[in-house]
Design an enzyme around this catalytic site. Structure first.
Site, PDB file in Angstrom:
ATOM      1  N   CYS A 116       0.839  -1.204   0.000  1.00 31.24           N
ATOM      2  CA  CYS A 116       0.000   0.000   0.000  1.00 31.24           C
ATOM      3  C   CYS A 116       0.877   1.259   0.000  1.00 31.24           C
ATOM      4  O   CYS A 116       1.485   1.553  -1.020  1.00 31.24           O
ATOM      5  CB  CYS A 116      -0.991  -0.042   1.154  1.00 31.24           C
ATOM      6  SG  CYS A 116      -2.482   0.893   0.760  1.00 31.24           S
ATOM      7  N   HIS A 132      -3.675  -5.143   0.270  1.00 29.52           N
ATOM      8  CA  HIS A 132      -3.073  -5.657   1.507  1.00 29.52           C
ATOM      9  C   HIS A 132      -3.089  -7.183   1.520  1.00 29.52           C
ATOM     10  O   HIS A 132      -4.037  -7.781   2.034  1.00 29.52           O
ATOM     11  CB  HIS A 132      -3.846  -5.136   2.725  1.00 29.52           C
ATOM     12  CG  HIS A 132      -3.686  -3.674   2.946  1.00 29.52           C
ATOM     13  ND1 HIS A 132      -2.785  -3.152   3.841  1.00 29.52           N
ATOM     14  CD2 HIS A 132      -4.305  -2.624   2.378  1.00 29.52           C
ATOM     15  CE1 HIS A 132      -2.860  -1.831   3.817  1.00 29.52           C
ATOM     16  NE2 HIS A 132      -3.775  -1.477   2.935  1.00 29.52           N
ATOM     17  N   GLU A 170      -1.510  -9.126   3.361  1.00 26.63           N
ATOM     18  CA  GLU A 170      -1.422  -9.663   4.727  1.00 26.63           C
ATOM     19  C   GLU A 170      -2.796  -9.990   5.310  1.00 26.63           C
ATOM     20  O   GLU A 170      -2.897 -10.775   6.253  1.00 26.63           O
ATOM     21  CB  GLU A 170      -0.652  -8.694   5.633  1.00 26.63           C
ATOM     22  CG  GLU A 170      -1.385  -7.416   6.054  1.00 26.63           C
ATOM     23  CD  GLU A 170      -1.327  -6.267   5.031  1.00 26.63           C
ATOM     24  OE1 GLU A 170      -1.056  -6.533   3.841  1.00 26.63           O
ATOM     25  OE2 GLU A 170      -1.573  -5.117   5.419  1.00 26.63           O
TER      26      GLU A 170
HETATM   27  N1  GLN Z   1      -2.096   6.608   2.659  1.00 25.94           N
HETATM   28  C1  GLN Z   1      -2.167   5.849   1.466  1.00 25.94           C
HETATM   29  C2  GLN Z   1      -3.518   5.967   0.788  1.00 25.94           C
HETATM   30  O1  GLN Z   1      -4.469   6.348   1.401  1.00 25.94           O
HETATM   31  C3  GLN Z   1      -1.847   4.389   1.735  1.00 25.94           C
HETATM   32  C4  GLN Z   1      -2.822   3.707   2.614  1.00 25.94           C
HETATM   33  C5  GLN Z   1      -2.312   2.428   3.212  1.00 25.94           C
HETATM   34  O2  GLN Z   1      -1.114   2.192   3.267  1.00 25.94           O
HETATM   35  N2  GLN Z   1      -3.218   1.601   3.752  1.00 25.94           N
HETATM   36  O3  GLN Z   1      -3.638   5.665  -0.373  1.00 25.94           O
END
Ligand code: GLN
Length: 537
Positions: free
Chosen positions: A382, A508, A510
């Protein structure tokens, strides 16, 4: 009829109700029952999505896009069955439902009160999954500790529900602590007695006591607890500190927690629990043939719970590779150009973690430059992927101002920018791009080889995305988009052609790794790190 098991906690927080609930569920599932676990949290946030990870650990996202308590991650990792929004309810949500109904006029003429309106709404939610017909047994974990002011309506709802469905259909397991006083050289039962007494004041006689302890509980102590807390002696269950949380189902099996539960619920034992594959996993976990060190670069590293699903995924992937994965948490705020070599060069792989906001961002970017240039295996998740894109923009493409508009709204090289659909959103709660979306993998890429198929679904939690205006430029220079959302062209995975292992995902992974199904991206990252370590030595 669905049977209900409630798990309450006494004496102190952090006793591991989530692990006990998940372990019991695992045993019941292994005996052939359809089981789910839900968590009721007493705080007033509608969900933990608006909480800082320092407050409450990681925010776990379900397939259906609910932002939930991290215990749901344990439920999924143990049971290998997805949870949904219905599996996590907070006081905030209960009150919101009741207040909405009040405004609709559902209680016209009545004074709306904690009892019966709030407790009725809690009970309605406690029964929802049971009434779906999908489960034989629903385990409900109550957050907080008995005696907390904010837990009271939940405890009262349990008391009422137990009375309504009858004691053969609902039981209460109370998790408590038996502290060891070193000075006296003794295990002490008094806190447990007090905690049960408090439950009794609220009208609940627990059926089973699970006693957390650092030392084995003797038969005498079991007898004493049974006598003073009014439970059968076989309902006093020892829960001794375990080396790994994945040992707990077997420890509970030894204590016959599943048998005691089934007998109280008047359910047949069915088959002996089939735990072959679980034991197989434990065998691999405990007998590694290799060892690697991976860096987890993030800004919430002081609190290990902030990256719970990532560290658990490493355990699954490590076992799969028969390799001990030592995860070294590295604070991104402390990484500078001067010290990056000293901080990272001993590592066999580096994962840059998800996150929000500006703090620590430059350290992440410096870390990525270092692993990219030194061919160290890299895995970005992310924000970690977004940082990889920024780094490549700045240092390879010469886009000196490359940044995300999350950190620099007016940058001239907005390689990461806010998703169009997000631009009109003003409310912060539950409004990110959340939950499961499809991603198509390009043939011939690392991502395709890792998954071994072309179509995958993964879970998301973000507002920003790769800016496709720059895609050709990136791909021409060797950073390719190997996974794309087929509906809106959103870049889901990037990788470097000329690097031994440099893969990052907007989603994600994970959140989908379980004991039964370790996530392929973690499994392959660990394998690449093993390979790197082998060559290095
Ligand atoms: N802050 C980034 C976004 O909103 C990444 C979010 C995250 O790592 N879950 O796109």
């Amino acid at each position: 009829m669905t049977k209900y098991i409630f798990v309450t906690g006494g004496v102190t927080s952090s006793l591991g109700k989530g692990i006990i609930s998940a372990s019991l569920a695992k045993l019941l599932q292994a005996r052939g029952y359809r089981v789910t676990i839900q968590k009721f949290d007493p705080y007033i946030n509608i969900d933990p999505g608006t909480l800082n990870p320092y407050e409450h650990g990681e925010c776990y996202v379900t397939e259906d896009g609910a932002e939930t308590d991290l215990d749901l991650g344990h439920y999924e990792r143990f049971l290998n069955v997805p949870t949904t929004q219905a599996n996590n309810i907070t006081t905030g949500r209960i009150y919101q439902n009741v207040i909405n109904k009040e405004r609709e006029g559902a209680y016209l003429g009545k004074t709306v009160q904690v009892v019966p309106h709030i407790t009725d709404e809690i009970k309605r939610n406690m029964r929802l999954l049971g009434e779906s017909g999908d489960y034989d047994i629903v385990i409900t974990e109550l957050g907080g500790t008995v005696g907390d002011i904010e837990s009271l309506p939940f405890i009262e709802a349990v008391r009422q529900l137990k009375w309504e469905v009858g004691s053969n259909n609902a039981i209460v397991i109370h998790l408590t602590l038996i502290p060891f006083l070193a000075a006296a050289g003794e295990l002490k039962t008094k806190p447990t007695q007090h905690s049960v007494k408090m439950l009794l004041e609220y009208g609940i006689q627990p059926d089973i006591l699970v006693c957390r302890t650092e030392h084995h509980i003797s038969q005498d102590i079991r007898k004493k607890i049974a006598l003073f807390c009014n439970v059968n002696i076989n309902a006093v269950i020892e829960s001794i500190d375990a080396k790994t949380i994945y040992d707990v189902p077997l420890l509970m099996l030894k204590e016959q927690l599943d048998r005691t539960v089934l007998s109280k619920l008047k359910l047949p034992l069915k088959n002996e629990p089939d735990l072959e594959s679980w034991k197989d996993f434990l065998g691999r976990l405990k007998n590694p043939t290799a060892e690697i060190r991976v860096g987890l670069v993030g800004k919430y590293v002081e609190l290990p719970d902030a990256y719970k699903s990532i560290t658990e995924s490493f355990i699954h992937a490590g076992a799969q590779n028969e390799c001990k994965v030592r995860v070294e948490c590295i604070h991104s705020e402390g990484i500078t150009e001067e010290n990056v070599k000293a901080k990272l060069s001993h590592l066999d792989g580096v994962l840059v973690a998800p996150g929000f906001g500006n703090r620590g961002i430059e350290g992440k970017i410096i870390a990525i430059q270092f692993v990219r240039e030194n061919n160290i295996p890299f895995f970005g998740i992310c924000l970690g992927m977004q940082c990889a894109v920024i780094e490549f923009g700045r240092n390879v493409l010469g886009l000196t101002h490359a940044h995300s508009t999350e950190m620099d709204e007016s940058t001239e090289h907005a390689v990461i920018s806010m998703m169009e659909e997000q631009k009109k959103i003003t409310l912060k709660g539950g409004t990110m791009r959340l939950g499961s979306y499809t991603c198509e993998l390009k043939k011939g890429t690392k991502a395709h080889a890792i998954y071994g198929k072309s179509k995958i679904t993964e879970r998301h939690r973000h507002r920003y995305e790769f800016n496709n205006d720059f895609l050709t430029q990136y791909e021409n220079a060797g950073m390719i988009a190997s996974g794309i959302n087929p509906e809106n062209n959103l870049v889901e995975i990037i990788e470097l052609k000329s690097h031994p292992y440099f893969v990052a995902a907007q989603f994600h992974p994970e959140l989908k790794s379980t004991v039964a199904n370790p996530h392929p991206l973690f499994v392959k990252f660990v394998a690449a790190s093993i390979e790197y370590a082998r060559k290095k030595n």
